[in-house]
Design an enzyme around this catalytic site. Structure first.
Site, mmCIF file in Angstrom:
data_model
loop_
_atom_site.group_PDB
_atom_site.id
_atom_site.type_symbol
_atom_site.label_atom_id
_atom_site.label_comp_id
_atom_site.label_asym_id
_atom_site.label_seq_id
_atom_site.Cartn_x
_atom_site.Cartn_y
_atom_site.Cartn_z
ATOM 1 N N THR A 132 122.090 77.140 16.488
ATOM 2 C CA THR A 132 121.478 77.455 15.220
ATOM 3 C C THR A 132 121.340 78.856 14.929
ATOM 4 O OG1 THR A 132 119.487 77.270 13.961
ATOM 5 C CG2 THR A 132 119.465 77.073 16.380
ATOM 6 N N ASP A 133 121.319 79.121 13.817
ATOM 7 C CA ASP A 133 121.091 80.645 13.233
ATOM 8 C C ASP A 133 119.707 80.770 13.580
ATOM 9 O OD1 ASP A 133 120.008 79.036 11.315
ATOM 10 O OD2 ASP A 133 120.992 80.337 9.511
ATOM 11 N N GLU A 134 118.983 79.987 13.653
ATOM 12 C CA GLU A 134 117.610 80.107 13.775
ATOM 13 C C GLU A 134 117.146 81.067 15.019
ATOM 14 O OE1 GLU A 134 114.744 77.090 12.645
ATOM 15 O OE2 GLU A 134 116.385 76.216 11.591
ATOM 16 N N TYR A 157 110.976 75.597 18.550
ATOM 17 C CA TYR A 157 112.509 75.118 18.512
ATOM 18 C C TYR A 157 113.597 76.391 18.561
ATOM 19 C CZ TYR A 157 116.866 73.629 16.254
ATOM 20 O OH TYR A 157 118.084 73.632 15.908
ATOM 21 N N LYS A 161 116.224 76.766 21.500
ATOM 22 C CA LYS A 161 117.802 76.882 21.484
ATOM 23 C C LYS A 161 118.201 78.321 21.976
ATOM 24 C CE LYS A 161 120.088 74.489 19.305
ATOM 25 N NZ LYS A 161 120.908 73.135 19.906
#
Ligand code: NAD
Ligand code: TYD
Length: 351
Positions: A132-134, A157, A161
């Site tokens: 993810t870009d997060e 989260y 990741k």
């Protein structure tokens, strides 16, 4: 069989679109869907392809080292497409350790099994990690994330990741495991669990319930149609350079409040109700702790190296998405019965 692909998390939102795509497009590939069927995994997502001759479902946990290793060698897996994860930021705030278990320990378990089973025969193998870009943290009003952006995760989260991405790179650098990572922005489309913003708002408008917008709704997300993400995964699995990272995005930034208003306007039309009826349900609620302000992706690399680009007009694809949810109330009921009710009360009570 040309390729034997293990897809983890194939009963979830993105995973089920990935499974369907590979099963239908590549009859010569064998597709094995390995999923624990948590609250977010629903096999009904795949009822249209469940009897395809090149498809198999196996229930299992990516943290179960013995099961994963047995599977990789017994089925002679050539490619792992790793999507299984705990994926919802709000749940990670309620239960961070569950995210460490699945996203960090589960990914490391899968990597370790691939390293051992593929030892001495890495040629033609690939461990593709969907991320993810997060992991990159939060942007101010300008700029975008790219493959060289430093990691700066803020939620349990995104931290889990980020950690999994680091393990994937470590297995490449230390053991020569052929890996590829893609970091994608927020997906939308059919079959997304209605705890994420878009399906939650659609469902609440349908049920005439408050539409919870965190803080002032000023946070910005980049939205990509799930099937554009799936096409990117397909292209990168075949053409991506092993050992590298690719950023995937829709070049489609929206403030949450503007997106919620757009959904309200589409829903008013679809439900034949006066313009403004849905928007009257908008309720600003206590902000998410550590809420990242803005995400944006610079997808130049994938667009330069391949012929991938996002294809969808956002308003049209969002309208199609709304229509799918309205036409499939039984799907919503199936996935939101039981555990979901408990989560919803815990998440939104008193905000
Ligand atoms: P999801 O929550 O809808 O699905 C996750 C799936 O993984 C479910 O089917 C669940 O049963 C399965 N799973 C969970 N724990 C497992 C375990 N221990 N063993 C085996 N299976 C397990 O998630 P999603 O939105 O489809 O996201 C899929 C992947 O894509 C995740 O890795 C996520 O981080 C990444 N991603 C998602 C988005 C997004 O906008 N949804 C954007 C970028 C990246
Ligand atoms: P979400 O769909 O949970 O994705 P992510 O947190 O991974 O970006 O949320 C998208 C945005 O919408 C995020 O800024 C949080 C916000 N949001 C709300 O305002 N209200 C809600 O009820 C939810 C679930 C999210």
């Amino acid at each position: 069989m040309d390729k034997i692909i293990l897809i983890t998390g194939g009963a979830g939102f993105i995973g089920s679109h990935v499974v369907r795509h590979f099963v239908k497009k590549y009859p010569d590939y064998r597709v094995i869907n390995f999923d624990k069927l948590t609250y977010a995994g629903y096999l009904g997502n795949l009822s249209d392809i469940e009897s395809a001759p090149n498809y198999t479902f196996i229930k299992g946990d990516i943290c179960d080292a013995e099961h994963v290793e047995r599977l990789l060698s017994a089925e002679a897996i050539t490619h792992i497409l790793h999507l299984a994860a705990e994926s919802h930021v709000d749940r990670s705030i309620l239960d961070p350790i569950g995210f460490v278990r699945t996203n960090v320990l589960g990914t490391a378990t899968l990597l370790n099994a691939a390293k051992d089973v593929w030892k001495g025969q890495m040629e033609g193998k690939l461990f593709y990690h969907v991320s993810t870009d997060e992991v990159f943290g939060s942007l101010g009003t300008h700029g975008s994330f790219s493959e060289t952006t430093a990691y700066d995760p803020h939620s349990p989260y995104s931290a889990s990741k980020a950690s999994s991405d680091h393990f994937v790179r470590a297995y490449h650098d230390t053991y020569g495991l052929p890996i590829l990572i893609s970091n994608c922005s927020n997906n939308y489309g059919t079959h997304q669990f209605p705890e994420k913003l878009i399906p939650l708002i659609i469902r609440n408008i349908r049920d005439k319930k408050p539409l919870p917008v965190y803080g002032k709704g000023e946070n910005v997300r980049d939205w990509l149609w799930v099937n554009d993400h799936v096409r990117a995964i397909d292209i990168l699995l075949h053409e991506g350079k092993a050992g590298f990272t690719y950023c995937i995005g829709g070049n489609n930034e929206w403030k949450n409040i503007d997106l919620v208003r757009l959904l309200c306007s589409i829903m008013d039309g679809e439900l034949n109700q006066p313009e403004g009826a849905a928007a009257s349900l908008i309720t600003f609620v206590t902000d998410r702790p550590g809420h990242d302000m803005r995400y944006a992706i610079d997808a130049t690399k994938i667009m330069a190296e391949t012929d991938w680009k996002p294809t969808q007009d956002f308003r049209m694809a969002l309208t199609d998405t709304v229509r799918w949810y309205l036409a499939n109330p039984q799907w919503i009921e199936a996935v939101t019965s039981g555990e979901y009710q408990h989560y919803y009360e815990r998440q939104y009570a008193g905000r």
